[in-house]
Write a protein that holds these residues in place. Structure first.
Motif, PDB file in Angstrom:
ATOM      1  N   GLY A 103      47.342  24.901  59.046  1.00  0.00           N
ATOM      2  CA  GLY A 103      48.123  24.351  58.115  1.00  0.00           C
ATOM      3  C   GLY A 103      48.043  24.734  56.848  1.00  0.00           C
ATOM      4  N   PRO A 104      48.809  24.743  55.831  1.00  0.00           N
ATOM      5  CA  PRO A 104      48.763  25.372  54.433  1.00  0.00           C
ATOM      6  C   PRO A 104      47.723  24.729  53.645  1.00  0.00           C
ATOM      7  CG  PRO A 104      50.476  23.436  54.671  1.00  0.00           C
ATOM      8  CD  PRO A 104      50.020  23.521  56.037  1.00  0.00           C
ATOM      9  N   VAL A 105      47.197  23.684  53.990  1.00  0.00           N
ATOM     10  CA  VAL A 105      45.971  23.101  53.180  1.00  0.00           C
ATOM     11  C   VAL A 105      44.843  23.623  53.515  1.00  0.00           C
ATOM     12  CG1 VAL A 105      44.635  20.878  52.427  1.00  0.00           C
ATOM     13  CG2 VAL A 105      47.146  20.761  52.601  1.00  0.00           C
ATOM     14  N   ALA A 106      44.695  23.732  54.985  1.00  0.00           N
ATOM     15  CA  ALA A 106      43.456  24.525  55.567  1.00  0.00           C
ATOM     16  C   ALA A 106      43.161  25.754  55.052  1.00  0.00           C
ATOM     17  CB  ALA A 106      43.432  24.168  56.735  1.00  0.00           C
ATOM     18  N   ALA A 107      44.515  26.547  54.996  1.00  0.00           N
ATOM     19  CA  ALA A 107      44.297  27.736  55.028  1.00  0.00           C
ATOM     20  C   ALA A 107      44.188  28.169  53.274  1.00  0.00           C
ATOM     21  CB  ALA A 107      45.792  28.483  55.051  1.00  0.00           C
ATOM     22  N   LYS A 108      44.679  27.411  52.453  1.00  0.00           N
ATOM     23  CA  LYS A 108      44.428  27.598  50.957  1.00  0.00           C
ATOM     24  C   LYS A 108      43.028  27.157  50.787  1.00  0.00           C
ATOM     25  CE  LYS A 108      46.035  26.024  46.400  1.00  0.00           C
ATOM     26  NZ  LYS A 108      47.140  25.156  45.773  1.00  0.00           N
ATOM     27  N   LEU A 109      42.326  26.152  51.312  1.00  0.00           N
ATOM     28  CA  LEU A 109      41.014  25.765  51.087  1.00  0.00           C
ATOM     29  C   LEU A 109      39.939  27.163  51.461  1.00  0.00           C
ATOM     30  CD1 LEU A 109      41.032  22.042  51.880  1.00  0.00           C
ATOM     31  CD2 LEU A 109      40.293  22.848  49.860  1.00  0.00           C
ATOM     32  N   PHE A 110      40.429  27.404  52.688  1.00  0.00           N
ATOM     33  CA  PHE A 110      39.655  28.316  53.166  1.00  0.00           C
ATOM     34  C   PHE A 110      39.675  29.880  52.282  1.00  0.00           C
ATOM     35  CE2 PHE A 110      39.175  32.188  55.865  1.00  0.00           C
ATOM     36  CZ  PHE A 110      38.157  31.919  56.562  1.00  0.00           C
ATOM     37  N   ASN A 111      40.796  30.163  52.095  1.00  0.00           N
ATOM     38  CA  ASN A 111      40.786  31.250  51.152  1.00  0.00           C
ATOM     39  C   ASN A 111      40.025  31.167  49.940  1.00  0.00           C
ATOM     40  OD1 ASN A 111      42.386  32.870  53.211  1.00  0.00           O
ATOM     41  ND2 ASN A 111      44.219  31.941  52.215  1.00  0.00           N
ATOM     42  N   GLU A 112      40.332  30.098  49.397  1.00  0.00           N
ATOM     43  CA  GLU A 112      39.795  29.823  47.980  1.00  0.00           C
ATOM     44  C   GLU A 112      38.217  29.649  47.954  1.00  0.00           C
ATOM     45  OE1 GLU A 112      39.409  29.859  43.976  1.00  0.00           O
ATOM     46  OE2 GLU A 112      41.161  30.267  45.077  1.00  0.00           O
ATOM     47  N   LEU A 113      37.729  28.994  48.983  1.00  0.00           N
ATOM     48  CA  LEU A 113      36.315  29.066  49.130  1.00  0.00           C
ATOM     49  C   LEU A 113      35.839  30.124  49.408  1.00  0.00           C
ATOM     50  CD1 LEU A 113      35.800  25.471  50.833  1.00  0.00           C
ATOM     51  CD2 LEU A 113      35.280  26.043  48.561  1.00  0.00           C
ATOM     52  N   MET A 114      36.215  31.048  50.232  1.00  0.00           N
ATOM     53  CA  MET A 114      35.639  32.268  50.595  1.00  0.00           C
ATOM     54  C   MET A 114      35.921  33.238  49.116  1.00  0.00           C
ATOM     55  SD  MET A 114      34.864  32.897  53.929  1.00  0.00           S
ATOM     56  CE  MET A 114      35.426  34.278  54.434  1.00  0.00           C
ATOM     57  N   ALA A 115      36.885  33.245  48.557  1.00  0.00           N
ATOM     58  CA  ALA A 115      36.917  33.884  47.326  1.00  0.00           C
ATOM     59  C   ALA A 115      35.731  33.654  46.326  1.00  0.00           C
ATOM     60  CB  ALA A 115      38.316  33.684  46.806  1.00  0.00           C
ATOM     61  N   ILE A 116      35.626  32.251  46.197  1.00  0.00           N
ATOM     62  CA  ILE A 116      34.597  31.953  45.387  1.00  0.00           C
ATOM     63  C   ILE A 116      33.081  32.351  45.823  1.00  0.00           C
ATOM     64  CG2 ILE A 116      33.170  29.896  44.379  1.00  0.00           C
ATOM     65  CD1 ILE A 116      35.860  28.428  44.257  1.00  0.00           C
ATOM     66  N   GLN A 117      32.975  32.185  47.074  1.00  0.00           N
ATOM     67  CA  GLN A 117      31.638  32.782  47.762  1.00  0.00           C
ATOM     68  C   GLN A 117      31.417  34.129  47.621  1.00  0.00           C
ATOM     69  OE1 GLN A 117      32.137  30.949  51.555  1.00  0.00           O
ATOM     70  NE2 GLN A 117      31.093  29.081  51.053  1.00  0.00           N
ATOM     71  N   TYR A 118      32.551  34.897  47.736  1.00  0.00           N
ATOM     72  CA  TYR A 118      32.401  36.402  47.647  1.00  0.00           C
ATOM     73  C   TYR A 118      32.491  37.091  46.144  1.00  0.00           C
ATOM     74  CZ  TYR A 118      31.711  36.379  52.881  1.00  0.00           C
ATOM     75  OH  TYR A 118      31.305  36.186  54.147  1.00  0.00           O
ATOM     76  N   GLY A 119      32.733  36.033  45.269  1.00  0.00           N
ATOM     77  CA  GLY A 119      33.163  36.533  43.934  1.00  0.00           C
ATOM     78  C   GLY A 119      34.267  37.045  43.522  1.00  0.00           C
ATOM     79  N   SER A 120      35.076  36.866  44.207  1.00  0.00           N
ATOM     80  CA  SER A 120      36.338  37.675  44.231  1.00  0.00           C
ATOM     81  C   SER A 120      37.516  36.641  43.301  1.00  0.00           C
ATOM     82  CB  SER A 120      37.293  38.223  45.307  1.00  0.00           C
ATOM     83  OG  SER A 120      37.391  37.114  46.447  1.00  0.00           O
ATOM     84  N   SER A 121      37.134  35.507  43.341  1.00  0.00           N
ATOM     85  CA  SER A 121      37.818  34.417  42.460  1.00  0.00           C
ATOM     86  C   SER A 121      36.788  33.496  41.472  1.00  0.00           C
ATOM     87  CB  SER A 121      38.381  33.539  43.457  1.00  0.00           C
ATOM     88  OG  SER A 121      39.180  32.502  42.557  1.00  0.00           O
ATOM     89  N   GLU A 122      37.440  33.206  40.237  1.00  0.00           N
ATOM     90  CA  GLU A 122      36.774  32.426  39.309  1.00  0.00           C
ATOM     91  C   GLU A 122      35.950  31.272  39.927  1.00  0.00           C
ATOM     92  OE1 GLU A 122      37.281  30.124  35.086  1.00  0.00           O
ATOM     93  OE2 GLU A 122      39.122  31.250  36.043  1.00  0.00           O
ATOM     94  N   ASP A 123      34.696  31.021  39.423  1.00  0.00           N
ATOM     95  CA  ASP A 123      34.055  29.897  39.937  1.00  0.00           C
ATOM     96  C   ASP A 123      33.977  28.693  38.801  1.00  0.00           C
ATOM     97  OD1 ASP A 123      32.060  27.843  41.197  1.00  0.00           O
ATOM     98  OD2 ASP A 123      30.458  29.146  40.591  1.00  0.00           O
ATOM     99  N   PRO A 124      35.041  27.949  38.870  1.00  0.00           N
ATOM    100  CA  PRO A 124      35.108  26.946  37.819  1.00  0.00           C
ATOM    101  C   PRO A 124      34.233  25.747  37.860  1.00  0.00           C
ATOM    102  CG  PRO A 124      36.727  26.536  39.269  1.00  0.00           C
ATOM    103  CD  PRO A 124      36.265  27.703  39.811  1.00  0.00           C
ATOM    104  N   PHE A 125      33.363  25.781  39.161  1.00  0.00           N
ATOM    105  CA  PHE A 125      32.254  24.608  39.219  1.00  0.00           C
ATOM    106  C   PHE A 125      30.964  24.815  38.915  1.00  0.00           C
ATOM    107  CE2 PHE A 125      36.333  24.355  41.943  1.00  0.00           C
ATOM    108  CZ  PHE A 125      36.825  23.103  41.583  1.00  0.00           C
ATOM    109  N   GLY A 126      30.753  26.183  38.884  1.00  0.00           N
ATOM    110  CA  GLY A 126      29.266  26.349  38.726  1.00  0.00           C
ATOM    111  C   GLY A 126      28.301  26.559  40.133  1.00  0.00           C
ATOM    112  N   TRP A 127      29.118  26.798  41.085  1.00  0.00           N
ATOM    113  CA  TRP A 127      28.434  26.692  42.380  1.00  0.00           C
ATOM    114  C   TRP A 127      27.809  27.755  42.638  1.00  0.00           C
ATOM    115  CZ3 TRP A 127      33.673  24.890  44.896  1.00  0.00           C
ATOM    116  CH2 TRP A 127      33.911  23.553  44.928  1.00  0.00           C
TER     117      TRP A 127
END
Length: 354
Positions: free
Chosen positions: A325-349
């Motif tokens: 589903g689109p929600v699962a895919a979006k969450l997966f991609n964004e969390l992975m991007a934050i974890q690997y540093g390819s996306s901004e981390d607005p939460f300070g995680w």
């Protein structure tokens, strides 16, 4: 507290990133620390990975007084290394410890030790997309005593394992099986602690699920066998209409770090997220009336695991036509991007190591 370091006589060969699985390969070094009532936590050391010698009467072997955590270190495209929400894992480790009558750890000291260990083992961190260094902090009871009480002495250790991509062949939905014959935990027990016994309690039903062709078990509450709790190694989410629904934390569900990340991220996108009791009957009703849009799990290993099929009392239902589903895919991609540093981390995680 100073951390002693003992150098290994010989280092291991590193596996190719493409050959990595999960939890089968371990690095050259580990962190160890001991506890006694007289000294508290002491003898902090990083030393070569190896067996822990213990007496056959050691209490962890007989009474299951053991807790652990699971988190990861990630290598970014720029070559830096970062952890994802390590303080949350260490806070949960202490919460689990209190439930199992174990002494608390100094979180700042443990985070320092964890970073030092990861720095020493930085060359073990794989670089291929989806790979990472899995981190397993653990506390076990070490008294040599056969008698039912909490131990007086403990060992805390951290081991590291380079792991491959969770979805090497694609981000595909899994099949889950609902049982009414077995329970994992009950309110008032230790279901909310990350302790070995909770996982032992899930093994038999999980084997039955595998024999039926299902990946994991979806557990119901241990009292009424009606309300959904969690999947074997994940928390669970349902997209019903325009609401993202997940079972509320009820003292028998593990408060997952990835679960909390999903909730915070979805809310930041303006989604309506609801934590409440939800029955398996409600899920089937939502499927029948067309409002059940997606189902997915969340956890450290998989991050997001879409569910394509559920079986309950002999009836199997397909979710989103078996597609991601689109929600699962979006969450997966964004969390992975934050974890690997390819996306901004607005939460300070993320916490930098190197």
């Amino acid at each position: 507290m100073e951390i002693a370091f003992t150098k290994a006589d010989k280092l291991k060969d590193h596996p190719e990133d493409s050959a990595l699985g999960f939890g089968t390969c371990f690095t050259d070094y580990m962190f160890n620390m001991d506890y006694s009532p007289e000294k508290g936590w002491h003898n902090a050391r990083i030393e070569p990975y190896g067996p822990i010698q213990m007496d056959p009467s050691t209490m962890v072997l007989h009474y299951g007084q053991s807790i652990f955590e699971g988190l990861k270190a990630y290598k970014t495209k720029s070559g830096t290394i970062q952890l994802f929400r390590p303080n949350d894992n260490l806070q949960r480790l202490n919460r689990s410890g209190r439930m199992l009558c174990m002494p608390e750890l100094d979180q700042k000291m443990v985070l320092k030790a964890l970073k030092e260990l990861v720095k020493i083992e930085k060359d073990w961190i794989p670089s291929e997309p989806g790979t990472s260094l899995y981190i397993r902090p653990t506390i076990i009871a070490t008294d040599p005593y056969v008698g039912l009480r909490s131990s007086h002495t403990y060992r805390f250790f951290i081991i590291l394992s380079p792991v491959g991509a969770y979805y090497p062949e694609g981000f595909d939905p899994v099949k889950i099986w609902v049982t009414t014959d077995h329970v994992r935990a009950v309110r008032g027990g230790v279901g909310t602690a990350k302790t070995a016994g909770n996982y032992a309690a899930s093994l038999f039903a999980t084997e039955l699920a595998h024999k039926e062709g299902y990946t994991q078990v979806l557990w119901l509450d241990g009292v009424e066998l009606k309300y959904i709790e969690e999947v074997g190694s994940m928390n669970i989410f349902f997209m019903i209409g325009d609401e993202l629904v997940t079972p509320e934390l009820n003292r028998s569900i593990l408060a997952g770090v990835t679960r909390d990340s999903v909730i915070q991220l979805a809310k930041s996108w303006g989604m309506k997220v609801v934590e409440r009791k939800i029955s398996i009957d409600e899920i089937y009703e939502a499927h029948d009336n067309g409002t059940l849009k997606e189902v997915f799990g969340s956890g450290t290993a998989a991050v997001i695991s879409p569910v394509g099929m559920i079986k309950f009392k002999g009836r199997e239902i397909s979710i989103a036509d078996g597609e991601v589903g689109p929600v699962a895919a979006k969450l997966f991609n964004e969390l992975m991007a934050i974890q690997y540093g390819s996306s901004e981390d607005p939460f300070g995680w993320t916490v930098p190591v190197i």
